[in-house]
Design a protein around this motif. Structure first.
Motif, PDB file in Angstrom:
ATOM      1  N   ALA A   1      35.832  29.939  49.474  1.00  0.00           N
ATOM      2  CA  ALA A   1      34.120  29.544  49.226  1.00  0.00           C
ATOM      3  C   ALA A   1      33.527  30.492  47.909  1.00  0.00           C
ATOM      4  O   ALA A   1      32.443  29.448  47.344  1.00  0.00           O
ATOM      5  N   GLU A   2      34.438  31.476  48.684  1.00  0.00           N
ATOM      6  CA  GLU A   2      33.985  32.755  47.297  1.00  0.00           C
ATOM      7  C   GLU A   2      33.891  32.279  45.978  1.00  0.00           C
ATOM      8  O   GLU A   2      33.326  32.305  45.263  1.00  0.00           O
ATOM      9  N   ARG A   3      35.193  32.060  45.708  1.00  0.00           N
ATOM     10  CA  ARG A   3      35.554  31.772  44.294  1.00  0.00           C
ATOM     11  C   ARG A   3      34.312  30.400  43.452  1.00  0.00           C
ATOM     12  O   ARG A   3      34.263  30.444  42.628  1.00  0.00           O
ATOM     13  N   ILE A   4      34.367  29.064  44.486  1.00  0.00           N
ATOM     14  CA  ILE A   4      33.705  28.396  44.130  1.00  0.00           C
ATOM     15  C   ILE A   4      32.055  28.516  43.934  1.00  0.00           C
ATOM     16  O   ILE A   4      31.384  28.559  42.492  1.00  0.00           O
ATOM     17  N   ALA A   5      31.424  29.908  44.339  1.00  0.00           N
ATOM     18  CA  ALA A   5      30.261  29.650  44.790  1.00  0.00           C
ATOM     19  C   ALA A   5      30.045  30.287  43.358  1.00  0.00           C
ATOM     20  O   ALA A   5      28.548  30.753  42.688  1.00  0.00           O
ATOM     21  N   LYS A   6      30.979  31.417  43.259  1.00  0.00           N
ATOM     22  CA  LYS A   6      31.251  32.258  42.014  1.00  0.00           C
ATOM     23  C   LYS A   6      31.875  31.736  40.433  1.00  0.00           C
ATOM     24  O   LYS A   6      30.876  31.877  39.908  1.00  0.00           O
ATOM     25  N   GLY A   7      31.675  29.752  40.735  1.00  0.00           N
ATOM     26  CA  GLY A   7      32.099  29.073  39.764  1.00  0.00           C
ATOM     27  C   GLY A   7      33.638  29.366  38.791  1.00  0.00           C
ATOM     28  O   GLY A   7      33.304  28.731  37.713  1.00  0.00           O
ATOM     29  N   PHE A   8      34.516  30.048  39.865  1.00  0.00           N
ATOM     30  CA  PHE A   8      35.392  30.403  39.286  1.00  0.00           C
ATOM     31  C   PHE A   8      36.467  29.202  39.680  1.00  0.00           C
ATOM     32  O   PHE A   8      37.010  28.365  40.544  1.00  0.00           O
ATOM     33  N   THR A   9      37.281  28.740  38.631  1.00  0.00           N
ATOM     34  CA  THR A   9      38.456  27.596  39.073  1.00  0.00           C
ATOM     35  C   THR A   9      39.434  28.824  39.298  1.00  0.00           C
ATOM     36  O   THR A   9      39.978  29.868  39.017  1.00  0.00           O
ATOM     37  N   GLN A  10      40.599  27.986  40.219  1.00  0.00           N
ATOM     38  CA  GLN A  10      41.756  28.861  40.321  1.00  0.00           C
ATOM     39  C   GLN A  10      42.479  29.309  38.486  1.00  0.00           C
ATOM     40  O   GLN A  10      43.277  30.190  38.591  1.00  0.00           O
ATOM     41  N   ASP A  11      42.485  28.373  37.667  1.00  0.00           N
ATOM     42  CA  ASP A  11      42.736  29.024  36.606  1.00  0.00           C
ATOM     43  C   ASP A  11      41.595  30.098  35.734  1.00  0.00           C
ATOM     44  O   ASP A  11      42.407  31.581  35.770  1.00  0.00           O
ATOM     45  N   GLU A  12      40.782  29.977  36.040  1.00  0.00           N
ATOM     46  CA  GLU A  12      39.846  31.748  35.831  1.00  0.00           C
ATOM     47  C   GLU A  12      40.107  32.941  36.889  1.00  0.00           C
ATOM     48  O   GLU A  12      40.452  33.385  36.139  1.00  0.00           O
ATOM     49  N   MET A  13      40.402  32.372  38.147  1.00  0.00           N
ATOM     50  CA  MET A  13      40.652  33.823  39.003  1.00  0.00           C
ATOM     51  C   MET A  13      42.230  34.102  38.724  1.00  0.00           C
ATOM     52  O   MET A  13      42.595  35.612  38.642  1.00  0.00           O
ATOM     53  N   ALA A  14      43.303  33.346  38.180  1.00  0.00           N
ATOM     54  CA  ALA A  14      44.299  33.853  37.664  1.00  0.00           C
ATOM     55  C   ALA A  14      44.795  34.599  36.539  1.00  0.00           C
ATOM     56  O   ALA A  14      44.972  35.685  36.086  1.00  0.00           O
ATOM     57  N   GLU A  15      43.518  34.200  35.548  1.00  0.00           N
ATOM     58  CA  GLU A  15      43.346  34.935  33.875  1.00  0.00           C
ATOM     59  C   GLU A  15      42.781  36.619  34.407  1.00  0.00           C
ATOM     60  O   GLU A  15      43.654  36.925  34.122  1.00  0.00           O
ATOM     61  N   GLN A  16      41.300  35.999  35.336  1.00  0.00           N
ATOM     62  CA  GLN A  16      41.306  37.558  35.595  1.00  0.00           C
ATOM     63  C   GLN A  16      42.201  38.929  36.694  1.00  0.00           C
ATOM     64  O   GLN A  16      42.417  39.805  36.509  1.00  0.00           O
ATOM     65  N   LEU A  17      43.270  38.079  37.595  1.00  0.00           N
ATOM     66  CA  LEU A  17      44.000  38.362  38.338  1.00  0.00           C
ATOM     67  C   LEU A  17      45.200  39.202  37.264  1.00  0.00           C
ATOM     68  O   LEU A  17      46.574  39.583  37.884  1.00  0.00           O
ATOM     69  N   GLY A  18      45.389  38.790  35.946  1.00  0.00           N
ATOM     70  CA  GLY A  18      46.579  38.944  35.122  1.00  0.00           C
ATOM     71  C   GLY A  18      47.508  38.359  34.620  1.00  0.00           C
ATOM     72  O   GLY A  18      48.848  38.325  34.726  1.00  0.00           O
TER      73      GLY A  18
END
Length: 81
Positions: free
Chosen positions: A10-27
């Motif tokens: 829910a927090e990821r979606i609320a921030k407008g991040f896709t799973q791809d973007e989260m993965a990229e941010q996490l390296g």
């Protein structure tokens, strides 16, 4: 207490991040490692939770929002009395 995966999603979606973007941010090179964690297929380690929270804009002092308290059935019955 357990990690609330629905809250993370829910927090990821609320921030407008896709799973791809989260993965990229996490390296991570692909979304698969992140998706497996968000969907509960792979456990999230303490360091990973800290990094996920950071990407979502939360400090380590705010990690509590990503946990849910598990109350055993017997304790729930006593609370209702």
């Amino acid at each position: 207490m357990t990690i609330d995966l629905k809250r993370i999603k829910a927090e990821r979606i609320a921030k407008g991040f896709t799973q791809d973007e989260m993965a990229e941010q996490l390296g991570w090179k692909t979304r698969t490692p992140y998706a497996k964690r968000e969907n509960g297929l792979v456990g999230i380690g303490a360091d990973e939770l800290g990094r996920i929270a950071h990407v979502l804009g939360y400090s380590t002092n705010e990690l509590g929002i990503f946990f849910t308290k598990n109350v055993p059935d017997e304790e729930r019955k006593l609370q209702k009395v």
